[in-house]
Design a protein around this motif. Structure first.
Motif, mmCIF file in Angstrom:
data_model
loop_
_atom_site.group_PDB
_atom_site.id
_atom_site.type_symbol
_atom_site.label_atom_id
_atom_site.label_comp_id
_atom_site.label_asym_id
_atom_site.label_seq_id
_atom_site.Cartn_x
_atom_site.Cartn_y
_atom_site.Cartn_z
ATOM 1 N N ASN A 1 0.816 -1.217 0.000
ATOM 2 C CA ASN A 1 0.000 0.000 0.000
ATOM 3 C C ASN A 1 0.848 1.265 0.000
ATOM 4 O O ASN A 1 0.528 2.244 -0.685
ATOM 5 C CB ASN A 1 -0.949 -0.005 1.198
ATOM 6 C CG ASN A 1 -2.195 -0.839 0.950
ATOM 7 O OD1 ASN A 1 -2.638 -0.991 -0.189
ATOM 8 N ND2 ASN A 1 -2.758 -1.375 2.015
ATOM 9 N N HIS A 2 1.914 1.283 0.766
ATOM 10 C CA HIS A 2 2.786 2.462 0.771
ATOM 11 C C HIS A 2 3.372 2.713 -0.618
ATOM 12 O O HIS A 2 3.545 3.868 -1.031
ATOM 13 C CB HIS A 2 3.920 2.280 1.786
ATOM 14 C CG HIS A 2 3.486 2.326 3.215
ATOM 15 N ND1 HIS A 2 2.824 1.279 3.820
ATOM 16 C CD2 HIS A 2 3.628 3.297 4.167
ATOM 17 C CE1 HIS A 2 2.573 1.594 5.092
ATOM 18 N NE2 HIS A 2 3.042 2.806 5.321
ATOM 19 N N ASP A 3 3.684 1.635 -1.327
ATOM 20 C CA ASP A 3 4.310 1.783 -2.644
ATOM 21 C C ASP A 3 3.314 2.210 -3.714
ATOM 22 O O ASP A 3 3.644 3.009 -4.601
ATOM 23 C CB ASP A 3 4.985 0.469 -3.049
ATOM 24 C CG ASP A 3 6.277 0.220 -2.287
ATOM 25 O OD1 ASP A 3 6.757 1.152 -1.606
ATOM 26 O OD2 ASP A 3 6.813 -0.904 -2.379
ATOM 27 N N ILE A 4 2.083 1.688 -3.655
ATOM 28 C CA ILE A 4 1.113 2.106 -4.668
ATOM 29 C C ILE A 4 0.731 3.566 -4.467
ATOM 30 O O ILE A 4 0.448 4.286 -5.434
ATOM 31 C CB ILE A 4 -0.136 1.197 -4.677
ATOM 32 C CG1 ILE A 4 -0.983 1.459 -5.945
ATOM 33 C CG2 ILE A 4 -0.959 1.389 -3.427
ATOM 34 C CD1 ILE A 4 -0.292 1.140 -7.244
ATOM 35 N N ILE A 5 0.754 4.055 -3.221
ATOM 36 C CA ILE A 5 0.520 5.486 -3.000
ATOM 37 C C ILE A 5 1.626 6.297 -3.661
ATOM 38 O O ILE A 5 1.374 7.304 -4.337
ATOM 39 C CB ILE A 5 0.433 5.798 -1.487
ATOM 40 C CG1 ILE A 5 -0.858 5.214 -0.900
ATOM 41 C CG2 ILE A 5 0.503 7.310 -1.236
ATOM 42 C CD1 ILE A 5 -0.969 5.344 0.614
ATOM 43 N N ASP A 6 2.871 5.861 -3.496
ATOM 44 C CA ASP A 6 4.001 6.557 -4.110
ATOM 45 C C ASP A 6 3.891 6.534 -5.630
ATOM 46 O O ASP A 6 4.068 7.558 -6.296
ATOM 47 C CB ASP A 6 5.305 5.901 -3.652
ATOM 48 C CG ASP A 6 6.530 6.625 -4.184
ATOM 49 O OD1 ASP A 6 6.917 7.652 -3.579
ATOM 50 O OD2 ASP A 6 7.101 6.178 -5.208
ATOM 51 N N LEU A 7 3.565 5.363 -6.197
ATOM 52 C CA LEU A 7 3.451 5.252 -7.653
ATOM 53 C C LEU A 7 2.270 6.066 -8.176
ATOM 54 O O LEU A 7 2.375 6.735 -9.216
ATOM 55 C CB LEU A 7 3.292 3.783 -8.046
ATOM 56 C CG LEU A 7 3.202 3.495 -9.546
ATOM 57 C CD1 LEU A 7 4.494 3.907 -10.257
ATOM 58 C CD2 LEU A 7 2.910 2.007 -9.790
ATOM 59 N N HIS A 8 1.162 6.043 -7.466
ATOM 60 C CA HIS A 8 -0.015 6.823 -7.834
ATOM 61 C C HIS A 8 0.319 8.308 -7.910
ATOM 62 O O HIS A 8 -0.152 9.027 -8.806
ATOM 63 C CB HIS A 8 -1.112 6.557 -6.800
ATOM 64 C CG HIS A 8 -2.403 7.275 -7.024
ATOM 65 N ND1 HIS A 8 -2.630 8.562 -6.595
ATOM 66 C CD2 HIS A 8 -3.566 6.871 -7.618
ATOM 67 C CE1 HIS A 8 -3.859 8.935 -6.909
ATOM 68 N NE2 HIS A 8 -4.449 7.921 -7.527
ATOM 69 N N ASN A 9 1.145 8.774 -6.984
ATOM 70 C CA ASN A 9 1.537 10.184 -6.987
ATOM 71 C C ASN A 9 2.429 10.525 -8.178
ATOM 72 O O ASN A 9 2.428 11.662 -8.655
ATOM 73 C CB ASN A 9 2.264 10.526 -5.688
ATOM 74 C CG ASN A 9 1.339 10.532 -4.480
ATOM 75 O OD1 ASN A 9 0.123 10.636 -4.614
ATOM 76 N ND2 ASN A 9 1.917 10.399 -3.298
ATOM 77 N N ARG A 10 3.197 9.566 -8.650
ATOM 78 C CA ARG A 10 4.116 9.812 -9.763
ATOM 79 C C ARG A 10 3.440 9.681 -11.126
ATOM 80 O O ARG A 10 3.774 10.410 -12.068
ATOM 81 C CB ARG A 10 5.298 8.841 -9.698
ATOM 82 C CG ARG A 10 6.169 8.985 -8.454
ATOM 83 C CD ARG A 10 7.268 7.928 -8.419
ATOM 84 N NE ARG A 10 7.961 7.922 -7.147
ATOM 85 C CZ ARG A 10 8.976 8.724 -6.829
ATOM 86 N NH1 ARG A 10 9.420 9.600 -7.725
ATOM 87 N NH2 ARG A 10 9.546 8.661 -5.645
ATOM 88 N N ALA A 11 2.523 8.738 -11.249
ATOM 89 C CA ALA A 11 1.900 8.453 -12.543
ATOM 90 C C ALA A 11 0.829 9.493 -12.872
ATOM 91 O O ALA A 11 0.220 10.085 -11.987
ATOM 92 C CB ALA A 11 1.299 7.053 -12.532
ATOM 93 N N ARG A 12 0.600 9.683 -14.147
ATOM 94 C CA ARG A 12 -0.423 10.593 -14.641
ATOM 95 C C ARG A 12 -1.365 9.830 -15.567
ATOM 96 O O ARG A 12 -1.040 8.748 -16.050
ATOM 97 C CB ARG A 12 0.225 11.758 -15.412
ATOM 98 C CG ARG A 12 1.198 12.590 -14.574
ATOM 99 C CD ARG A 12 0.456 13.410 -13.536
ATOM 100 N NE ARG A 12 1.366 14.240 -12.733
ATOM 101 C CZ ARG A 12 1.863 13.890 -11.569
ATOM 102 N NH1 ARG A 12 1.548 12.713 -11.054
ATOM 103 N NH2 ARG A 12 2.660 14.686 -10.904
ATOM 104 N N ILE A 13 -2.521 10.396 -15.847
ATOM 105 C CA ILE A 13 -3.388 9.818 -16.870
ATOM 106 C C ILE A 13 -2.619 9.844 -18.192
ATOM 107 O O ILE A 13 -2.082 10.867 -18.587
ATOM 108 C CB ILE A 13 -4.703 10.614 -17.004
ATOM 109 C CG1 ILE A 13 -5.465 10.592 -15.684
ATOM 110 C CG2 ILE A 13 -5.552 10.041 -18.142
ATOM 111 C CD1 ILE A 13 -5.879 9.217 -15.218
ATOM 112 N N GLY A 14 -2.546 8.694 -18.847
ATOM 113 C CA GLY A 14 -1.782 8.599 -20.085
ATOM 114 C C GLY A 14 -0.383 8.032 -19.894
ATOM 115 O O GLY A 14 0.306 7.772 -20.878
ATOM 116 N N THR A 15 0.054 7.847 -18.646
ATOM 117 C CA THR A 15 1.366 7.245 -18.407
ATOM 118 C C THR A 15 1.443 5.887 -19.099
ATOM 119 O O THR A 15 0.588 5.025 -18.879
ATOM 120 C CB THR A 15 1.623 7.059 -16.900
ATOM 121 O OG1 THR A 15 1.813 8.355 -16.295
ATOM 122 C CG2 THR A 15 2.855 6.208 -16.627
#
Length: 222
Positions: free
Chosen positions: A201-215
């Motif tokens: 969960n900690h990692d998906i929060i980090d990845l979610h913050n980095r990724a954008r729509i269209g990534t």
């Protein structure tokens, strides 16, 4: 009770969806990622402390029993994908977010079990925080206890999709595959899902913050 979080794999059928506007450009599947093996920055225990996340408090994660190679860290990276690309290598049980300048953020993942492995190219078409989870008809047939969630299970610590979900699309069509968190952190590093890729969960929060729509997302063969 253990609940399988992912949608059933749909290799030849995808469901239409009203997805946000996103890039339709297809990304050429690159040659296998080549890593030097040199870790430049280890995030370590500091990346897994308690988090107050809106209406949910995510407790600190005990990393003492976790293989260090599955903890989030910055690694040297010599693949050809552009910065901002997500690359999943199921055989390694790793996901990479390419940052450029010869580095990537590496995360440990759980992957699809044998017979449920999916690979190909897609893009992030939707993002969700503490998403609801609804079991498919097959999940209910396989485990009738899931019928109680036929109308959906609200997001939260016990939800199988975890803290965040990134929904993978091809054009405007939902592939039914996701990158998401998990309520079973011990499954990271294993092949246990119905095809989706799960992270701490900690990692998906980090990845979610980095990724954008269209990534762009590249999932290499398992």
């Amino acid at each position: 009770m253990t609940i399988d979080a992912e949608k059933e794999p749909l290799l030849s059928r995808v469901a239409g969806a009203d997805a946000p506007q996103m890039s339709r450009r297809l990304f050429v599947l690159a040659a296998p990622v080549i890593l030097t093996g040199c870790v430049t920055t280890a995030e370590g225990i500091g990346a897994y402390g308690g988090v107050s996340d809106g209406r949910v408090t995510l407790p600190a994660m005990d990393t003492s029993g976790v293989n260090p190679r599955f903890l989030r860290q910055t690694v040297a990276y010599s693949g050809r994908e552009a910065a901002g690309t997500i690359v999943v290598r199921p055989s390694e049980r790793h996901l990479y977010f390419v940052t450029g300048r010869g580095t990537a953020i590496r995360y440990g993942v759980g992957v699809g079990r044998q017979g449920a492995l999916w690979h190909g190219r897609a893009a992030v078409g939707r993002k969700a925080s503490w998403p609801n989870w609804t079991p498919t008809a097959n999940m209910i047939r396989n485990d009738p206890r899931n019928a109680r969630y036929a109308g959906g299970m609200a997001g939260g610590i016990a939800n199988p999709l975890g803290a965040r979900a990134l929904y993978l699309y091809r054009g405007s069509r939902d592939t039914m595959y996701r990158l998401h968190g998990t309520n079973e952190p011990r499954s990271i590093g294993l092949a246990v899902s119905s095809g989706c890729i799960r992270l701490f969960n900690h990692d998906i929060i980090d990845l979610h913050n980095r990724a954008r729509i269209g990534t762009p997302v590249v999932v290499l063969p398992g």
